[in-house]
Design an enzyme around this catalytic site. Sequence first.
Site, PDB file in Angstrom:
ATOM      1  N   SER A 245       0.476  -1.109  -0.064  1.00 42.52           N
ATOM      2  CA  SER A 245       0.588  -0.161  -0.056  1.00 42.52           C
ATOM      3  C   SER A 245       0.698   0.819  -0.364  1.00 42.52           C
ATOM      4  O   SER A 245       2.179   1.341  -0.121  1.00 42.52           O
ATOM      5  CB  SER A 245      -1.027   0.151   0.729  1.00 42.52           C
ATOM      6  OG  SER A 245      -0.473   0.543   2.658  1.00 42.52           O
ATOM      7  N   LYS A 246       0.033   2.226  -0.221  1.00 40.08           N
ATOM      8  CA  LYS A 246       0.890   3.573  -0.360  1.00 40.08           C
ATOM      9  C   LYS A 246       1.699   4.107   0.669  1.00 40.08           C
ATOM     10  O   LYS A 246       3.049   4.501   1.170  1.00 40.08           O
ATOM     11  CB  LYS A 246       0.001   5.240  -0.528  1.00 40.08           C
ATOM     12  CG  LYS A 246      -0.594   5.129  -1.745  1.00 40.08           C
ATOM     13  CD  LYS A 246      -1.212   6.570  -1.303  1.00 40.08           C
ATOM     14  CE  LYS A 246      -1.826   6.955  -2.760  1.00 40.08           C
ATOM     15  NZ  LYS A 246      -3.223   6.712  -2.607  1.00 40.08           N
ATOM     16  N   ARG A 247       1.460   2.899   2.477  1.00 38.05           N
ATOM     17  CA  ARG A 247       2.866   3.199   3.218  1.00 38.05           C
ATOM     18  C   ARG A 247       4.235   3.145   2.722  1.00 38.05           C
ATOM     19  O   ARG A 247       5.000   3.311   3.574  1.00 38.05           O
ATOM     20  CB  ARG A 247       1.891   2.619   4.192  1.00 38.05           C
ATOM     21  CG  ARG A 247       1.300   3.007   5.403  1.00 38.05           C
ATOM     22  CD  ARG A 247       0.705   1.773   6.485  1.00 38.05           C
ATOM     23  NE  ARG A 247       0.308   0.985   5.586  1.00 38.05           N
ATOM     24  CZ  ARG A 247       0.774  -0.008   6.128  1.00 38.05           C
ATOM     25  NH1 ARG A 247       2.271  -0.269   6.612  1.00 38.05           N
ATOM     26  NH2 ARG A 247       0.270  -1.571   5.494  1.00 38.05           N
TER      27      ARG A 247
END
Length: 502
Positions: A245-247
């Site tokens: 994910s974006k993390r």
Amino acid sequence: MSRPVRVRFAPSPTGLLHIGSAHTGLFNWLFARREKGRFLLRIEDTDTARSRPEWVDAIFEVLEWMGMDWDEEVVHQSQRFDRHVARARALVDSGKAYRCYYLPEELEAKKKQALAEGRSWRNDRRYADITDAEAEALEADGRKPVIRLKIPEGKTVFQDRILGEIAVENETIDDLVIVRSNGTPLYHLAVVADDVDMNVSHVIRGIDHVTNTAKHIHLFQALGAELPEFAHLPSILGEDKKKLSKRHGAVSVSEYRDAGYLPDAVVNFLSLLGWQTGDDQEFFTRAELMERFSLDQVHKRDTVFDLRKFEWLNGQHIMALSNEELWALSKPFLVRAGLIGGGQPGGQTDVDSDGRPVDHAYAMEVVGLLRERCRTLAEFAVQGRFFFTDDFDYNSKAVRKHWSKDPDGVVARIGWLRDEFAALTEFDTEAVEEVVRDLSEREGLKAAQFIHPCRVALTGEMAGPSLFHLIAVLGKEACVDRLENARVRLPKVVEKAAVGQG
Ligand code: GLU
């Protein structure tokens, strides 16, 4: 005769194309190409709140960039709304689906009650067989029906090409809502109706969809359609083993494109996420992948997105290109960094940041020196900056290491180099190497005592391509000027680097 291979990639245009989505698309594409089948594109844009036309364009753009060409006209799911509803009505007419008039709160109460009694709730089909008059009365009462698919008794068993046999007890599936009370079709109906109409032979998609598949099988069967084969691809995890994910950083293909990754490297890297050949080969050309990819070698374990491996592979694909190709591909990055002007519109000439033409032979030599060192195209503009401008900073770490310890000595050495270089008639690698060798002998110093300070003076950095080669490429005039400039500025630069040291 076996069914002709027709697969579809069905992204939802709700953002930039995610790596996971591109991965699914790629596996479909490789499978279609390997099997000499068709690769179809369907835009699943029925979620009007989240879908946007610019995301649709972004999907086309990225697929084109990745070289994933699709066959036949693109299907836009939102334009097939009437078809989906017609399919549902036909299912009602044939008794495979029914209108259900329960209100949501009534269903909620029934579920609660079942739970309290230790039962699981499945729709009791109370409204399945009502007469038209009863239906009219309910509607006059303000009730609006949903359409539900009847899930038969028994067990749903299918052979997933990747996961093996999957069995689902039908009693765990409630009669499926396929049309909402406002008359709009649900996702499951849209997907299956389109798969049927597009004559899809293999549904290859992410494992997060596997729980939908039993429901879809009932829909295929109710529609009287031949079942496709199913293959559910492993999840892509970040290095912390959590879903990518974006993390974890950049997760859309276009971010990698903009960071200077090559389409062939993206294709190669994504293909290795879940596919294994049984040997150690990791570098694959597109042609090799199209030849060798097989669904039977896709594993079911989750797969980890390893950015270092991605960078390494990109570097390998950079190395596989000619200098000419690399120059063309790295130019936009040099333009963006303000290092070259990109040439006159419609013209062939590249100009540097001062508007001077960039000699083509010079560009080829620069690329030749950088190619082994750059893992992305963007790095050509970073590592190659000094080739295109005199306006670079002296890296303070490099200054402290190679100038600060003996500033007076370095000023003298840089001065000697300047004079000797200025006197050369033949300014090539051998000649400059000889200058350094002769000077170190004359002064009783090590060659390194000339080489390192000189690199800082000419490039601002302490590491880079072979010094004698880069000197020859930069040419006499630039080198003499930069040495003189460094010699004059050195005391101040050394002072500043000391302050910055903290
Ligand atoms: N639109 C779905 C997605 O983006 C794909 C549905 C499918 O492949 O069946 O996840």
